[in-house]
Design a protein around this motif. Structure first.
Motif, PDB file in Angstrom:
ATOM      1  N   LEU A 148      48.456  46.000  31.191  1.00 47.95           N
ATOM      2  CA  LEU A 148      48.185  45.624  32.575  1.00 47.95           C
ATOM      3  C   LEU A 148      46.747  46.008  32.877  1.00 47.95           C
ATOM      4  O   LEU A 148      46.372  47.165  32.747  1.00 47.95           O
ATOM      5  N   ARG A 149      45.958  45.027  33.267  1.00 45.16           N
ATOM      6  CA  ARG A 149      44.551  45.276  33.541  1.00 45.16           C
ATOM      7  C   ARG A 149      44.284  45.154  35.038  1.00 45.16           C
ATOM      8  O   ARG A 149      44.733  44.227  35.688  1.00 45.16           O
ATOM      9  N   SER A 150      43.524  46.098  35.559  1.00 39.97           N
ATOM     10  CA  SER A 150      43.190  46.135  36.978  1.00 39.97           C
ATOM     11  C   SER A 150      42.176  45.066  37.334  1.00 39.97           C
ATOM     12  O   SER A 150      41.267  44.766  36.557  1.00 39.97           O
ATOM     13  N   GLY A 151      42.339  44.516  38.548  1.00 36.03           N
ATOM     14  CA  GLY A 151      41.346  43.598  39.089  1.00 36.03           C
ATOM     15  C   GLY A 151      40.246  44.379  39.795  1.00 36.03           C
ATOM     16  O   GLY A 151      40.216  45.618  39.763  1.00 36.03           O
ATOM     17  N   ALA A 152      39.364  43.684  40.472  1.00 33.13           N
ATOM     18  CA  ALA A 152      38.213  44.304  41.144  1.00 33.13           C
ATOM     19  C   ALA A 152      38.631  45.289  42.229  1.00 33.13           C
ATOM     20  O   ALA A 152      37.949  46.284  42.463  1.00 33.13           O
ATOM     21  N   SER A 153      39.765  45.035  42.892  1.00 32.40           N
ATOM     22  CA  SER A 153      40.206  45.913  43.979  1.00 32.40           C
ATOM     23  C   SER A 153      41.093  47.063  43.492  1.00 32.40           C
ATOM     24  O   SER A 153      41.594  47.836  44.294  1.00 32.40           O
ATOM     25  N   GLY A 154      41.305  47.166  42.186  1.00 31.05           N
ATOM     26  CA  GLY A 154      42.200  48.185  41.650  1.00 31.05           C
ATOM     27  C   GLY A 154      43.638  47.705  41.705  1.00 31.05           C
ATOM     28  O   GLY A 154      43.944  46.654  42.254  1.00 31.05           O
ATOM     29  N   ILE A 155      44.535  48.488  41.131  1.00 32.94           N
ATOM     30  CA  ILE A 155      45.942  48.101  41.116  1.00 32.94           C
ATOM     31  C   ILE A 155      46.820  49.338  41.132  1.00 32.94           C
ATOM     32  O   ILE A 155      46.468  50.365  40.532  1.00 32.94           O
ATOM     33  N   GLN A 156      47.918  49.251  41.873  1.00 30.14           N
ATOM     34  CA  GLN A 156      48.962  50.272  41.828  1.00 30.14           C
ATOM     35  C   GLN A 156      50.242  49.543  41.475  1.00 30.14           C
ATOM     36  O   GLN A 156      50.660  48.621  42.191  1.00 30.14           O
ATOM     37  N   ALA A 157      50.845  49.916  40.357  1.00 30.78           N
ATOM     38  CA  ALA A 157      52.029  49.213  39.874  1.00 30.78           C
ATOM     39  C   ALA A 157      52.955  50.185  39.169  1.00 30.78           C
ATOM     40  O   ALA A 157      52.564  51.297  38.810  1.00 30.78           O
ATOM     41  N   ILE A 158      54.182  49.746  38.979  1.00 30.24           N
ATOM     42  CA  ILE A 158      55.137  50.509  38.196  1.00 30.24           C
ATOM     43  C   ILE A 158      55.534  49.657  37.000  1.00 30.24           C
ATOM     44  O   ILE A 158      55.691  48.435  37.114  1.00 30.24           O
ATOM     45  N   ILE A 159      55.657  50.298  35.860  1.00 32.25           N
ATOM     46  CA  ILE A 159      56.126  49.632  34.652  1.00 32.25           C
ATOM     47  C   ILE A 159      57.420  50.326  34.256  1.00 32.25           C
ATOM     48  O   ILE A 159      57.451  51.550  34.115  1.00 32.25           O
ATOM     49  N   GLY A 160      58.484  49.552  34.115  1.00 27.38           N
ATOM     50  CA  GLY A 160      59.773  50.106  33.719  1.00 27.38           C
ATOM     51  C   GLY A 160      60.212  49.517  32.391  1.00 27.38           C
ATOM     52  O   GLY A 160      59.896  48.366  32.075  1.00 27.38           O
TER      53      GLY A 160
END
Length: 97
Positions: A42-54
């Motif tokens: 999972l690669r972050s975009g310009a604004s950053g990213i907050q995600a969960i990976i299960g």
């Protein structure tokens, strides 16, 4: 993130944007990755990213949903509604302050 053989993975984005396997993802989006044996990148975009990976065992049974109920067959859904309507599922009393 490494996904072991025989497992599946999901990604849910809470905030921001990014890409998963070359596909854009944004806030409120979810993606599933079929049976593993590889990596989830999972690669972050310009604004950053907050995600969960299960990562979990694959669900290998039928799923039927209707309203708030999720069961394995249509007959089980009908039974769940009948149980609910007849009061067999109990009730939650309001707390008085």
């Amino acid at each position: 993130v490494e996904v072991p053989d025989g497992k599946i993975a999901f990604v849910y984005v809470f905030k921001g944007d990014g890409t998963l396997a070359g596909t854009s993802m944004g806030k409120g989006q979810m993606a599933t990755i079929s049976e593993g044996g590889g990596q989830v990148a999972l690669r972050s975009g310009a604004s950053g990213i907050q995600a969960i990976i299960g990562i979990a065992e694959p669900l290998t049974e039928p799923v039927v949903r209707y309203g708030p109920f999720v069961m394995n067959t249509r007959a089980e859904i009908i039974q769940a509604f009948e149980d609910y309507q007849s009061g067999k599922m109990g009730s939650i009393e309001a707390e008085r302050l």
